[in-house]
Design a protein around this motif. Sequence first.
Motif, PDB file in Angstrom:
ATOM      1  N   TYR A 142      14.018 -42.849   6.133  1.00 51.97           N
ATOM      2  CA  TYR A 142      13.042 -43.903   6.411  1.00 51.97           C
ATOM      3  C   TYR A 142      13.125 -44.352   7.873  1.00 51.97           C
ATOM      4  O   TYR A 142      12.112 -44.479   8.565  1.00 51.97           O
ATOM      5  N   LEU A 143      14.349 -44.547   8.351  1.00 51.50           N
ATOM      6  CA  LEU A 143      14.540 -44.986   9.734  1.00 51.50           C
ATOM      7  C   LEU A 143      14.119 -43.915  10.730  1.00 51.50           C
ATOM      8  O   LEU A 143      13.533 -44.222  11.776  1.00 51.50           O
ATOM      9  N   GLU A 144      14.420 -42.675  10.424  1.00 56.18           N
ATOM     10  CA  GLU A 144      13.999 -41.579  11.304  1.00 56.18           C
ATOM     11  C   GLU A 144      12.480 -41.524  11.400  1.00 56.18           C
ATOM     12  O   GLU A 144      11.911 -41.320  12.479  1.00 56.18           O
ATOM     13  N   ASN A 145      11.812 -41.721  10.257  1.00 59.30           N
ATOM     14  CA  ASN A 145      10.341 -41.711  10.251  1.00 59.30           C
ATOM     15  C   ASN A 145       9.769 -42.864  11.070  1.00 59.30           C
ATOM     16  O   ASN A 145       8.735 -42.722  11.733  1.00 59.30           O
ATOM     17  N   LEU A 146      10.462 -44.004  11.015  1.00 59.13           N
ATOM     18  CA  LEU A 146      10.028 -45.144  11.835  1.00 59.13           C
ATOM     19  C   LEU A 146      10.078 -44.792  13.309  1.00 59.13           C
ATOM     20  O   LEU A 146       9.161 -45.110  14.074  1.00 59.13           O
ATOM     21  N   GLY A 147      11.173 -44.160  13.726  1.00 55.15           N
ATOM     22  CA  GLY A 147      11.318 -43.760  15.123  1.00 55.15           C
ATOM     23  C   GLY A 147      10.206 -42.828  15.559  1.00 55.15           C
ATOM     24  O   GLY A 147       9.645 -42.971  16.655  1.00 55.15           O
ATOM     25  N   GLU A 201       7.226 -42.605  14.181  1.00 61.56           N
ATOM     26  CA  GLU A 201       5.980 -43.365  14.165  1.00 61.56           C
ATOM     27  C   GLU A 201       5.832 -44.215  15.429  1.00 61.56           C
ATOM     28  O   GLU A 201       4.765 -44.231  16.068  1.00 61.56           O
ATOM     29  N   PHE A 202       6.898 -44.920  15.808  1.00 62.56           N
ATOM     30  CA  PHE A 202       6.834 -45.780  16.987  1.00 62.56           C
ATOM     31  C   PHE A 202       6.686 -44.952  18.264  1.00 62.56           C
ATOM     32  O   PHE A 202       5.995 -45.369  19.207  1.00 62.56           O
ATOM     33  N   SER A 203       7.345 -43.800  18.317  1.00 64.31           N
ATOM     34  CA  SER A 203       7.209 -42.913  19.480  1.00 64.31           C
ATOM     35  C   SER A 203       5.761 -42.439  19.616  1.00 64.31           C
ATOM     36  O   SER A 203       5.218 -42.373  20.729  1.00 64.31           O
ATOM     37  N   LYS A 247       1.681 -41.329  22.459  1.00 63.43           N
ATOM     38  CA  LYS A 247       0.427 -40.638  22.174  1.00 63.43           C
ATOM     39  C   LYS A 247      -0.752 -41.605  22.141  1.00 63.43           C
ATOM     40  O   LYS A 247      -1.812 -41.341  22.703  1.00 63.43           O
ATOM     41  N   GLU A 248      -0.556 -42.724  21.462  1.00 61.91           N
ATOM     42  CA  GLU A 248      -1.650 -43.693  21.350  1.00 61.91           C
ATOM     43  C   GLU A 248      -1.685 -44.675  22.514  1.00 61.91           C
ATOM     44  O   GLU A 248      -2.646 -45.428  22.660  1.00 61.91           O
ATOM     45  N   LYS A 249      -0.621 -44.674  23.315  1.00 64.44           N
ATOM     46  CA  LYS A 249      -0.535 -45.570  24.477  1.00 64.44           C
ATOM     47  C   LYS A 249      -0.697 -47.040  24.078  1.00 64.44           C
ATOM     48  O   LYS A 249      -1.378 -47.822  24.738  1.00 64.44           O
ATOM     49  N   ASP A 250      -0.075 -47.390  22.982  1.00 64.70           N
ATOM     50  CA  ASP A 250      -0.166 -48.753  22.443  1.00 64.70           C
ATOM     51  C   ASP A 250       1.032 -49.568  22.931  1.00 64.70           C
ATOM     52  O   ASP A 250       2.177 -49.277  22.547  1.00 64.70           O
ATOM     53  N   PRO A 251       0.828 -50.572  23.778  1.00 65.05           N
ATOM     54  CA  PRO A 251       1.940 -51.382  24.287  1.00 65.05           C
ATOM     55  C   PRO A 251       2.781 -52.029  23.183  1.00 65.05           C
ATOM     56  O   PRO A 251       4.005 -52.107  23.300  1.00 65.05           O
ATOM     57  N   ASP A 252       2.123 -52.486  22.099  1.00 68.32           N
ATOM     58  CA  ASP A 252       2.875 -53.059  20.982  1.00 68.32           C
ATOM     59  C   ASP A 252       3.754 -51.991  20.327  1.00 68.32           C
ATOM     60  O   ASP A 252       4.879 -52.267  19.903  1.00 68.32           O
TER      61      ASP A 252
END
Length: 232
Positions: free
Chosen positions: A16-21, A23-25, A30-35
């Motif tokens: 789960y934690l690896e998937n979070l990493g 997703e946030f990356s 890729k999405e260039k989302d500051p949040d």
Amino acid sequence: MAGLINFENEEEVKGYLENLGVEFSFQCYKEKDPDGCYRLADYLEGVKKNFEAAAKVLKENCENSEHSESCYKLGAYYITGKGGLPADLKTALNCFLKSCEKGGKKSIEACHNVGLLAHDGQGNDDGKPNASVARDYYSKACDGGFAPSCFNLSAMYLQGASGVSKDMSRALEYSLKACDLQHVWACANASRMYKLGDGVEKNDTKAEALKNRAMRLHKEQQEGSRSLTFGE
């Protein structure tokens, strides 16, 4: 139930934690989302304990996107030299200043930190205290409901400083405001001013009420601290 994580299962939690990493990356790069970049920095700091990588993400997100929370946290990194960054109070002040002016969840605390560093002088270009700048940023944070800034303003007006004239009525005004925001010592100071008639008409009734409020707040904070320690 499908989709739920069994947090007692170490492998499931790890996945789960690896998937979070991942997703946030993706959100950040890729999405260039500051949040998303801020969430990635939080993940790198809190989960991976990779403070150097977190610092790099925060720095890019603050400088390129002017993300308020990233600038605030980056300022905190510069205060202590965390994540391989140099301890640099001037740069820290500039980070807090960006966060303060940008607005956001941590902007009020950032304004307070600008005030602290300007008041102390170590964050200023000339290394000298600048009480008038400190007053302006304390005022901004106080207007946002940040009790320590209101208390610091009351102390400045109580004592006076270069560029800030002593003003007992304003000292009382900010002491009372900080007291309303649950600041123990502000209540105590306001009580003392009424008790002695120091810059205000002496009023034993108000002095006693404020003293009792200070004592009650102190007791509540002590009990809250003990409860937290026990809970841990």
